[in-house]
Scaffold this motif. Structure first.
Motif, PDB file in Angstrom:
ATOM      1  N   ARG A  18       0.824  -1.207   0.000  1.00 18.11           N
ATOM      2  CA  ARG A  18       0.000   0.000   0.000  1.00 18.11           C
ATOM      3  C   ARG A  18       0.861   1.261   0.000  1.00 18.11           C
ATOM      4  NH1 ARG A  18      -3.376   1.205  -2.065  1.00 18.11           N
ATOM      5  NH2 ARG A  18      -4.519   2.536  -0.615  1.00 18.11           N
ATOM      6  N   TRP A  19       1.985   1.196   0.697  1.00 18.33           N
ATOM      7  CA  TRP A  19       2.887   2.351   0.699  1.00 18.33           C
ATOM      8  C   TRP A  19       3.425   2.610  -0.715  1.00 18.33           C
ATOM      9  CZ3 TRP A  19       8.072   3.098  -0.471  1.00 18.33           C
ATOM     10  CH2 TRP A  19       8.603   4.324  -0.087  1.00 18.33           C
ATOM     11  N   LEU A  20       3.804   1.551  -1.417  1.00 13.84           N
ATOM     12  CA  LEU A  20       4.287   1.701  -2.785  1.00 13.84           C
ATOM     13  C   LEU A  20       3.190   2.197  -3.713  1.00 13.84           C
ATOM     14  CD1 LEU A  20       6.468  -1.535  -3.211  1.00 13.84           C
ATOM     15  CD2 LEU A  20       7.279   0.834  -3.076  1.00 13.84           C
ATOM     16  N   GLU A  21       1.981   1.694  -3.554  1.00  9.07           N
ATOM     17  CA  GLU A  21       0.875   2.119  -4.405  1.00  9.07           C
ATOM     18  C   GLU A  21       0.533   3.590  -4.188  1.00  9.07           C
ATOM     19  OE1 GLU A  21      -1.684  -1.968  -5.138  1.00  9.07           O
ATOM     20  OE2 GLU A  21      -2.130  -0.727  -3.391  1.00  9.07           O
ATOM     21  N   GLU A  22       0.565   4.037  -2.958  1.00 12.28           N
ATOM     22  CA  GLU A  22       0.253   5.428  -2.682  1.00 12.28           C
ATOM     23  C   GLU A  22       1.375   6.355  -3.128  1.00 12.28           C
ATOM     24  OE1 GLU A  22      -0.595   5.529   1.446  1.00 12.28           O
ATOM     25  OE2 GLU A  22      -2.556   4.537   1.262  1.00 12.28           O
ATOM     26  N   ALA A  23       2.604   5.838  -3.155  1.00 13.48           N
ATOM     27  CA  ALA A  23       3.737   6.659  -3.578  1.00 13.48           C
ATOM     28  C   ALA A  23       3.925   6.691  -5.091  1.00 13.48           C
ATOM     29  CB  ALA A  23       5.023   6.156  -2.915  1.00 13.48           C
ATOM     30  N   SER A  24       3.286   5.729  -5.785  1.00  9.41           N
ATOM     31  CA  SER A  24       3.452   5.650  -7.245  1.00  9.41           C
ATOM     32  C   SER A  24       2.578   6.684  -7.937  1.00  9.41           C
ATOM     33  CB  SER A  24       3.097   4.245  -7.736  1.00  9.41           C
ATOM     34  OG  SER A  24       1.733   3.962  -7.478  1.00  9.41           O
TER      35      SER A  24
END
Length: 259
Positions: free
Chosen positions: A252-258
């Motif tokens: 989720r952290w990667l998805e929100e940062a992408s």
């Protein structure tokens, strides 16, 4: 005017392609983390058990305290002046107990002497983690659920049932084979792997006996499901949930940062 629209279309098409590539990369990263957890348990069970206990303790100290800060006023009301201290003490005790249980279950799950059986345990373990992390990701996107909180407190039971159901399809040894192993193959001071292997085949046989007994009162499918519910393997769900939480939070952290 038409050139501007064409540029916008190219930009939107480029963003769609970029998002697709990013999503594929994130999915590959998620699968890699799941595979790494299963590989570590399969090849280094002691390290895996220690890591599991440490992660459970870290999550527990934070999440148990957050839960108790909201839960204690429900039970004791505002007249109880020791909320803060009592919450910290209970959170510490709960976190320690769950960390020890998770570490023990992680060790029992992956310790043994049968490579083929352990390989399938690792496969089922990884599939269960992926199912848990995928569910947490979906809940986070659709309902704004907090992966760590929901996963830590609510996901252990269903994942334990899924894992237990998968293990129920592994072949079961006869009492004669188990007895021969204990009498002739098990040394006076067995190693952790040897003791865990005997413990696994015994609990697997016990589960099979429960299913056989229940088959006289219900259909074979229902008996299989009922046997899954009472199996000790369900306790491994808490171990699976810890890694599902960790991976879901990272995804989720990667998805929100992408982009």
């Amino acid at each position: 005017m038409f050139g501007h629209k064409s540029e916008n279309l190219r930009y939107e098409a480029g963003m769609i392609v970029l998002r697709f590539i990013v999503n594929v990369a994130i999915l590959a990263f998620e699968i890699a983390l799941v595979a790494a957890a299963a590989w570590l348990g399969l090849h280094h069970p002691l390290t895996f058990a220690a890591l599991t206990a440490g992660l459970t303790l870290a999550f527990g100290l934070v999440l148990e305290h957050a839960r108790l800060r909201h839960e204690l006023p429900f039970y004791f009301g505002k007249g109880f002046s020791g909320h803060a201290l009592f919450a910290r003490l209970m959170a510490f005790i709960d976190a320690i107990v769950k960390a020890l249980l998770a570490g023990l279950m992680a060790l029992i799950t992956f310790s043994g002497t049968d490579p083929e059986r352990l390989f399938w345990v690792a496969i089922f373990f990884g599939v269960s983690i992926f199912a848990g992390s995928s569910l947490l990701r979906r809940l986070s996107i659709s309902l704004n659920a907090q992966p760590s909180r929901w996963g830590y407190f609510r996901l252990a039971a269903p994942l334990g049932l899924l894992f237990s159901f998968a293990l129920s399809f592994l072949p079961t040894k006869s009492f004669a084979d188990i007895g021969m192993t204990i009498v002739f193959d098990l040394p006076a001071k067995p190693s952790i792997s040897q003791a865990s292997e005997v413990l696994f085949v015994l609990k697997q046989k016990f589960d099979a006996m429960i299913v056989l007994a229940l088959s006289g009162f219900m259909s074979p499918e229902a008996a299989q499901l009922a046997g899954t519910l009472v199996s000790v393997n369900v306790l491994s769900g808490f171990v699976i949930a810890i890694y599902a939480v960790l991976i879901a939070e990272a995804v989720r952290w990667l998805e929100e940062a992408s982009p």
